[in-house]
Design a protein around this motif. Sequence first.
Motif, short mmCIF file in Angstrom:
data_model
loop_
_atom_site.label_atom_id
_atom_site.label_comp_id
_atom_site.label_asym_id
_atom_site.label_seq_id
_atom_site.Cartn_x
_atom_site.Cartn_y
_atom_site.Cartn_z
N ASN A 226 0.83 -1.10 0.05
CA ASN A 226 -0.11 -0.17 0.17
C ASN A 226 0.75 1.21 0.01
O ASN A 226 0.29 2.26 -0.29
CB ASN A 226 -0.92 -0.08 1.24
N VAL B 58 -9.23 1.58 3.99
CA VAL B 58 -9.75 2.50 3.09
C VAL B 58 -8.80 3.79 2.55
O VAL B 58 -8.82 4.22 1.62
CB VAL B 58 -11.23 3.13 3.34
N VAL B 59 -8.24 4.33 3.81
CA VAL B 59 -7.66 5.51 3.70
C VAL B 59 -6.19 5.28 2.86
O VAL B 59 -5.68 6.05 2.15
CB VAL B 59 -7.36 6.32 4.97
N PRO C 65 -4.54 2.95 1.29
CA PRO C 65 -4.70 2.69 -0.15
C PRO C 65 -4.64 3.98 -1.06
O PRO C 65 -4.31 4.37 -2.24
CB PRO C 65 -5.65 1.90 -0.45
N ALA C 66 -5.71 4.93 -0.48
CA ALA C 66 -5.93 6.22 -1.51
C ALA C 66 -4.82 7.21 -1.50
O ALA C 66 -4.54 8.00 -2.46
CB ALA C 66 -6.88 6.97 -0.82
N PHE C 67 -3.76 6.91 -0.69
CA PHE C 67 -2.41 7.66 -0.56
C PHE C 67 -1.15 6.89 -1.64
O PHE C 67 0.00 7.42 -1.47
CB PHE C 67 -1.75 7.83 0.71
N LYS C 68 -1.69 5.70 -2.14
CA LYS C 68 -0.81 5.20 -2.96
C LYS C 68 -0.16 6.02 -4.05
O LYS C 68 -0.82 6.48 -4.74
CB LYS C 68 -1.31 3.94 -3.70
N ASN D 129 -4.15 -6.77 -2.35
CA ASN D 129 -4.95 -5.91 -1.92
C ASN D 129 -5.64 -6.36 -0.74
O ASN D 129 -6.13 -7.50 -0.67
CB ASN D 129 -6.34 -5.84 -3.11
N THR E 26 -7.92 -5.01 1.40
CA THR E 26 -8.96 -4.14 1.77
C THR E 26 -10.11 -5.35 2.56
O THR E 26 -10.29 -4.84 3.67
CB THR E 26 -9.96 -3.63 0.61
#
Length: 553
Positions: free
Chosen positions: A298, A414-415, A417-420, A513, A515
């Motif tokens: 991540n 959730v949060v 992975p958004a910063f990948k 992944n 998640t």
Amino acid sequence: MDNSVKTTTLRDSAVFRWTVLFFLAFAMFCSYIFMDILSPIQDLMQSTRGWDKTAFGTMQGSETFLNVFVFFLIFAGIILDKMGVRFTAVLSGAVMLVGATINWYAVTTMFQGSGLEKWFTENLNYIPLLDEMGVSPFYKGMPASAKFSAVGFMIFGCGVEMAGITVSRGIVKWFKGREMALAMGSEMALARLGVATCMIFSPFFAHLGGNIDVSRSVAFGVVLLLIALIMFIVYFFMDKKLDAQTGEAEEKDDPFKISDLGQILTSSGFWLVSLLCVLYYSAIFPFQKYAVNMLQCNLSFSPIEDGSFWKSDMCTLVQYAVMLVVAGASFASNFMKNKGKSALFAAIAVVFLVGYCYMGYMRQSAEAVFAVFPLLAVAITPILGKYVDTKGKAVSMLILGSVLLIACHLTFAVVLPAFKGNVIGGFVVAYITILVLGASFSLVPAALWPSVPKLVDAKIIGSAYALIFWIQNIGLWLFPMLIGKILDATNPEITKALAARTITAEEAAVSYNYTVPLVMLAMLGVAALILGIILKIVDKKKGYGIENPNIVA
């Protein structure tokens, strides 16, 4: 001189009392290192030994197999009640060492190509009844090294869980009526430094000298378990001296009776505490085994040039030294009577923690990032323990811990992975979340374990701890295996790419992944939150006194 006159036994001396705690905590520190010794090099196990996520998870879950399905922990509690703390402590140390040695041999090059490897390849592919029940610690196609490693890990697991209930009983023996929650919290805080030590030094030894050898990491853990056994032997003689002074003979008094279990199992408070324990630990310990790989999947890491200080062995040693300063200063700040000195030590801890995080970022290392996990816990666990000793509110702390647990796992799911692709942002989110998760987990030893003596008679407390650990072990067996299977099931493209050879084993190991398994762990936190609220209601109704202070004026 006045204090020495008042001291009648070793237990009455704060110096001896806390020295005993150090020996017990250091032994657990070593066992915590070995418990996760393969976790930070999970990617290397996949690329060098062919362990996919299912194989890794099955092997990791095997640690508690004998404890759960052969009821070894129950027998351990009986041994503890009949033979006493010191005998059981030395026995647990010896069992851990034997299991760890087997685990080490299984991942060496000596095992590869041996007749033993051939035997494990051809056998244990089907075990009647266990396969039908879906609880076998092996499966057809499981790498031979993973099978044999699982055998060693099972034996180690018997020893480490026996050590856990023994240490808890030992602390009760030496600290009951005194600073028991502080002692239990401090023991767990210090022992959990083993997690950080493992995260830093397991990859260090695996890569030592420029050639990869995963067996060196396990050998490091074996040596530490030999030291743990020595610590238990020293404790043996101190505890024997205490019994000589007090006239106690725990090996003979209050023999275990099966009927005693009825008293334990009919307590609603005991069941609530046990279920809280299994939920908390199932959301943390299995996660620890996958946390480094989760971060590798991540976070965006940049390669470091050969010859750079940040890639050197010296950098690893310096970072570990910085980590020890953080742990030592933050822990010591709790015991400074002078507020100015306490603030100074706390400030030193904060500065060095920032420095540690910066070094982890510069090293571009997932292992170094997750190593911060226990650092905030080391700082606040003594505070929480002292608060429970003097003010109470143990159940309220457990409820707060559940809320933090939920928030952290959902952040990872959730949060993060958004910063990948956002290197700095990803590292900041990871560091903060890991620190908070460690802090939430510190609420458990400070609040939950000291509650057990309030629920059962002292003569069967060993059996009570054994039952709690047994229930906890069900989760520790199930969830590492479940996470591994879920990862393989929810990432089928990785298996296909490996089969088609369009991706290397090294690339596959860091492409998962996470998640779904992270959301599953968050749901364990939700269940813990509900049970915590119920426990608070039951405690008030039945008057167990779990919310009351441990130290009675």
